[in-house]
Design a protein around this motif. Structure first.
Motif, PDB file in Angstrom:
ATOM      1  N   UNK A 351      26.918 -37.757 -45.684  1.00 53.72           N
ATOM      2  CA  UNK A 351      27.246 -37.822 -44.267  1.00 53.72           C
ATOM      3  C   UNK A 351      25.861 -37.211 -43.584  1.00 53.72           C
ATOM      4  N   UNK A 352      25.824 -36.585 -42.362  1.00 52.16           N
ATOM      5  CA  UNK A 352      24.929 -36.501 -41.533  1.00 52.16           C
ATOM      6  C   UNK A 352      24.687 -35.027 -41.006  1.00 52.16           C
ATOM      7  N   UNK A 353      23.560 -34.451 -40.799  1.00 50.43           N
ATOM      8  CA  UNK A 353      23.484 -33.329 -39.883  1.00 50.43           C
ATOM      9  C   UNK A 353      23.126 -33.984 -38.313  1.00 50.43           C
ATOM     10  N   UNK A 354      23.691 -33.206 -37.394  1.00 59.47           N
ATOM     11  CA  UNK A 354      23.130 -33.682 -36.124  1.00 59.47           C
ATOM     12  C   UNK A 354      21.871 -32.871 -35.549  1.00 59.47           C
ATOM     13  N   UNK A 355      20.852 -33.264 -35.127  1.00 60.80           N
ATOM     14  CA  UNK A 355      19.663 -32.580 -34.707  1.00 60.80           C
ATOM     15  C   UNK A 355      19.868 -32.195 -33.264  1.00 60.80           C
ATOM     16  N   UNK A 356      19.662 -30.855 -33.286  1.00 58.47           N
ATOM     17  CA  UNK A 356      20.063 -30.109 -31.971  1.00 58.47           C
ATOM     18  C   UNK A 356      19.088 -29.350 -31.479  1.00 58.47           C
ATOM     19  N   UNK A 357      18.866 -29.202 -30.236  1.00 61.10           N
ATOM     20  CA  UNK A 357      19.814 -29.491 -29.096  1.00 61.10           C
ATOM     21  C   UNK A 357      19.335 -30.868 -28.673  1.00 61.10           C
ATOM     22  N   UNK A 358      20.383 -31.493 -28.117  1.00 65.93           N
ATOM     23  CA  UNK A 358      20.400 -33.043 -27.638  1.00 65.93           C
ATOM     24  C   UNK A 358      19.461 -33.335 -26.824  1.00 65.93           C
ATOM     25  N   UNK A 359      19.209 -32.157 -25.689  1.00 65.58           N
ATOM     26  CA  UNK A 359      18.006 -32.345 -24.989  1.00 65.58           C
ATOM     27  C   UNK A 359      16.757 -32.600 -25.521  1.00 65.58           C
ATOM     28  N   UNK A 360      16.521 -31.961 -26.449  1.00 68.49           N
ATOM     29  CA  UNK A 360      15.310 -31.947 -27.409  1.00 68.49           C
ATOM     30  C   UNK A 360      15.212 -33.479 -28.138  1.00 68.49           C
ATOM     31  N   UNK A 361      16.200 -33.734 -28.894  1.00 68.00           N
ATOM     32  CA  UNK A 361      16.124 -34.884 -29.733  1.00 68.00           C
ATOM     33  C   UNK A 361      16.858 -36.091 -29.451  1.00 68.00           C
ATOM     34  N   UNK A 362      17.499 -36.197 -28.199  1.00 66.98           N
ATOM     35  CA  UNK A 362      18.443 -37.153 -28.185  1.00 66.98           C
ATOM     36  C   UNK A 362      19.494 -37.383 -29.222  1.00 66.98           C
ATOM     37  N   UNK A 363      19.655 -38.652 -29.498  1.00 65.09           N
ATOM     38  CA  UNK A 363      20.876 -38.945 -30.401  1.00 65.09           C
ATOM     39  C   UNK A 363      20.457 -39.209 -31.973  1.00 65.09           C
ATOM     40  N   UNK A 364      19.748 -37.968 -32.655  1.00 62.79           N
ATOM     41  CA  UNK A 364      19.416 -38.419 -33.826  1.00 62.79           C
ATOM     42  C   UNK A 364      20.098 -37.532 -35.031  1.00 62.79           C
ATOM     43  N   UNK A 365      20.476 -38.254 -36.136  1.00 58.48           N
ATOM     44  CA  UNK A 365      21.113 -37.763 -37.163  1.00 58.48           C
ATOM     45  C   UNK A 365      20.398 -37.713 -38.330  1.00 58.48           C
ATOM     46  N   UNK A 366      20.496 -36.597 -39.121  1.00 55.17           N
ATOM     47  CA  UNK A 366      19.748 -36.830 -40.392  1.00 55.17           C
ATOM     48  C   UNK A 366      20.917 -36.744 -41.578  1.00 55.17           C
ATOM     49  N   UNK A 367      20.835 -38.105 -42.356  1.00 54.59           N
ATOM     50  CA  UNK A 367      21.518 -38.234 -43.449  1.00 54.59           C
ATOM     51  C   UNK A 367      20.795 -37.627 -44.684  1.00 54.59           C
ATOM     52  N   UNK A 368      21.773 -37.317 -45.526  1.00 54.83           N
ATOM     53  CA  UNK A 368      21.367 -36.379 -46.856  1.00 54.83           C
ATOM     54  C   UNK A 368      21.874 -37.111 -48.183  1.00 54.83           C
ATOM     55  N   UNK A 369      21.175 -37.338 -48.848  1.00 52.94           N
ATOM     56  CA  UNK A 369      21.576 -38.129 -50.473  1.00 52.94           C
ATOM     57  C   UNK A 369      20.692 -37.412 -51.320  1.00 52.94           C
ATOM     58  N   UNK A 370      21.285 -37.230 -52.447  1.00 56.07           N
ATOM     59  CA  UNK A 370      20.476 -36.289 -53.704  1.00 56.07           C
ATOM     60  C   UNK A 370      20.765 -37.291 -54.914  1.00 56.07           C
ATOM     61  N   UNK A 371      19.877 -37.070 -55.988  1.00 55.39           N
ATOM     62  CA  UNK A 371      20.083 -37.713 -57.233  1.00 55.39           C
ATOM     63  C   UNK A 371      19.592 -38.950 -57.475  1.00 55.39           C
ATOM     64  N   UNK A 372      20.016 -39.596 -58.349  1.00 58.00           N
ATOM     65  CA  UNK A 372      19.186 -40.850 -58.711  1.00 58.00           C
ATOM     66  C   UNK A 372      19.363 -41.989 -57.819  1.00 58.00           C
ATOM     67  N   UNK A 373      20.715 -41.941 -56.993  1.00 56.35           N
ATOM     68  CA  UNK A 373      20.949 -42.702 -55.788  1.00 56.35           C
ATOM     69  C   UNK A 373      19.743 -42.604 -54.717  1.00 56.35           C
ATOM     70  N   UNK A 374      19.380 -41.220 -54.788  1.00 61.78           N
ATOM     71  CA  UNK A 374      18.304 -40.966 -53.493  1.00 61.78           C
ATOM     72  C   UNK A 374      16.824 -41.726 -54.025  1.00 61.78           C
ATOM     73  N   UNK A 375      16.782 -41.461 -55.542  1.00 59.53           N
ATOM     74  CA  UNK A 375      15.330 -41.845 -55.861  1.00 59.53           C
ATOM     75  C   UNK A 375      15.465 -43.594 -55.751  1.00 59.53           C
ATOM     76  N   UNK A 376      16.633 -44.298 -56.194  1.00 59.98           N
ATOM     77  CA  UNK A 376      16.519 -45.609 -55.705  1.00 59.98           C
ATOM     78  C   UNK A 376      16.447 -46.017 -54.222  1.00 59.98           C
ATOM     79  N   UNK A 377      17.229 -45.154 -53.482  1.00 57.81           N
ATOM     80  CA  UNK A 377      16.829 -45.437 -52.089  1.00 57.81           C
ATOM     81  C   UNK A 377      15.482 -45.711 -51.655  1.00 57.81           C
ATOM     82  N   UNK A 378      14.533 -44.918 -52.288  1.00 58.24           N
ATOM     83  CA  UNK A 378      13.139 -44.912 -51.761  1.00 58.24           C
ATOM     84  C   UNK A 378      12.533 -46.335 -52.298  1.00 58.24           C
ATOM     85  N   UNK A 379      13.119 -47.122 -53.181  1.00 59.77           N
ATOM     86  CA  UNK A 379      12.699 -48.341 -53.649  1.00 59.77           C
ATOM     87  C   UNK A 379      12.964 -49.315 -52.592  1.00 59.77           C
TER      88      UNK A 379
END
Ligand code: 6YU
Length: 499
Positions: A351-379
């Motif tokens: 899922x995602x963490x929400x970057x706060x405060x909204x006044x500073x970041x707007x509507x930005x999420x940070x998705x999190x992914x670990x492991x071999x799936x994360x290394x694959x995503x880099x390709x």
């Protein structure tokens, strides 16, 4: 201390926070000849602040874990004026969140439903209890399974058989457990919790305080520390190929750089990441490392945790939401690994963490992914990642027209100087492995040539591994080791305690 000590030539390899901390302390106590050789063109290593549009985003370290007096990163950040007022309050510093801040969640499922958190809360609560229990085996021993993953699955099956017996949402709750397993893969930097040793999970210690961020970016810490030291301290773009230490009474240690340059030193502090060491330890040291050090480098875990920053025109989550969990309804087998990585890697994103405060970041999420799936995503290309995230969000919200504005990903596995994100205590390793990794060379210190090569970096901290404060403390530790060495007529003893 004798003036000869202050004349010692000290070369630090790597300009991450541990190398910076070592240099800073050595220079402050009076060592005159300190230099850092850094492979890349920048300082900070895994502290790396980037930009998504106009927004500051952290590509590497995100939070101060445990911002309170015991945390040297908090103390420095406060001293340099880098924190928001909230983070400085006594209430914030006194909170005991045990590594898991109590964020306000939104939960979406693969059939496009937004759940009431109460529907899955029993699963989240049970998971939290089991993570806490998993840490207790370090003290009490007798662990029933080799890994944290196996322990959690077995215990959930047993406890839920009783507790969720009459519950027609028990499948959904077990799917929620899968999501929580993926969260913990990110926290620990493991491919799967089946790789995280049950008997050693309790090695990691948390510090009081509700995790906080640097409003101006984590790199502010690096800039402030660097500004206290000479401008020519670091040679950038200077990768080290081999450290020629010796057991034979020769005085110098020779540091051989990739470009063939040789740098002579009395002491070398190695701060390269464990991921890099795992890949290169056979060629990085001549003569080779002692066997016990090699085995410990191999045994200790080092995995990948990546981020996917995504910006939206408007939020599809609640105003107060701090974390968004994505639950796949077909995952009630409590798995944290994806079978078909090229086809389904996105299922590993918890899922995602929400970057706060909204006044500073707007509507930005940070998705999190670990492991071999994360290394694959880099390709994949950024467009491919954007497409995958768009499909995911549309499916989970049931809104077919949501379109992210832009995306930015970290790529820690393919970073040639890091080779992953951070260390974890893998199945089969123990505190002795961390102690072996921090042990200086030559192993049995001789009076004629002690402390030729010293070892710092996050993976060498006995209880704060995988963190910025852990890394910083190891830099100070090795600087103090050298200071102690020159301050006494006896060879310095390795410190035993927590720092
Ligand atoms: C933290 C956080 N955080 C997210 C992500 C990452 C990390 N961490 P460096 O690598 O910095 O420096 C080495 C240098 O050596 C480098 O510059 C290289 O270029 C150089 N080098 C390599 N080879 C060389 C050669 N041959 N020659 C010359 N130079 C060479 N920590 O406190 N808060 O939020 C996060 C996070 C995506 C990638 C993190 C976090 C980890 C830190 O970033 C990291 O430990 C330090 O920066 C490392 O510094 P260093 O000096 O050692 O190496 C409850 C419980 C559970 C247990 N675990 C919980 C732990 C939680 C950890 N969480 C992290 C989470 C995030 C999100």
């Amino acid at each position: 201390m004798s003036s000869t000590g202050f004349e010692a030539r000290i070369v630090i390899i790597g300009c991450g926070i541990s190398g910076i901390a070592a240099a800073n302390r050595l220079l402050k106590v009076g060592f005159k000849h300190v230099r850092i050789l850094e492979a890349t063109g920048r300082s900070g290593g895994r502290i790396k602040t980037g930009k998504l549009g106009d927004n500051i985003v952290e590509i590497g370290a995100n939070w101060i874990h445990g911002p309170s007096e015991e945390n040297p990163v908090f103390c420095l950040a406060r001293q340099y004026g880098l924190l928001d007022p909230d983070a400085l309050t006594p209430e914030n510093q006194a909170m005991d969140v045990r590594g898991h801040p109590p964020w306000i969640p939104n939960v979406f499922t693969s059939s496009g439903r937004k759940l009431n958190f109460e529907d899955v809360y029993p699963a989240v609560e049970m998971f939290g209890e089991l993570m806490e229990e998993s840490a207790e085996f370090l003290e009490k021993g007798g662990e029933p399974w080799p890994s944290v993953g196996q322990f959690i699955r077995a215990e959930v099956l047993q406890r839920s058989a009783e507790k969720w017996k009459e519950d027609n949402a028990s499948s959904l709750k077990r799917s929620m457990i899968s999501t929580m397993l993926k969260v913990e893969c990110c926290v620990n930097g493991t491919h799967s919790l089946d790789d995280l040793g049950l008997g050693v999970n309790g090695l990691y210690k948390t510090i009081l305080g509700l995790d906080c961020t640097f409003p101006g970016g984590y790199e502010g810490l690096v800039r402030n520390l660097m500004s206290e030291m000479p401008a020519d301290l670091v040679t950038y773009n200077q990768p080290v190929r081999c450290i020629h230490w010796n057991n034979s009474g020769k005085k110098d240690v020779k540091v051989e750089c990739e470009d063939g340059k040789m740098v002579a030193a009395d002491h070398v502090i190695v701060t390269v990441p464990l991921g890099y060491l795992k890949k290169h330890f056979t060629s990085l040291f001549h003569p080779p490392l002692p066997l016990h050090k090699m085995l410990s480098i191999q045994r200790m875990g080092f995995g990948t945790n990546n981020k996917i920053f995504v910006e939206f025109d408007s939020p599809w989550w609640d105003k107060d939401c701090q974390v968004i969990y994505m639950v796949w309804e077909d995952e009630d087998a409590m798995m944290d690994q994806v079978n078909d990585i090229p086809g389904s890697w996105i299922k590993k994103l918890f899922g995602f963490t929400v970057l706060k405060p909204t006044e500073r970041f707007g509507h930005v999420l940070c998705g999190w992914i670990a492991g071999h799936e994360a290394s694959y995503m880099e390709t994949l290309s950024e467009q491919e990642v954007l497409n995958a995230v768009t499909q995911l969000v549309r499916r989970f919200t049931g809104n077919p027209i949501i379109t992210p504005r832009r995306v930015l990903t970290s790529k820690w596995f393919h970073d040639p100087w890091t080779c992953g994100s951070y260390s974890y205590p893998a199945i089969g390793c123990s505190l002795q492995d961390i102690e072996n990794m921090m042990e200086p060379l030559p192993s049995k210190q001789s009076l004629s040539q002690p402390l030729q090569v010293l070892f710092a970096g996050e993976a060498t901290h006995p209880c704060y591994f995988s963190t910025v404060h852990g890394a910083l403390l190891t830099g100070w530790r090795e600087a103090d080791r050298l200071l102690a060495h020159y301050s006494s007529t006896q060879p310095a003893q390795p410190p035993k305690s927590k720092l």
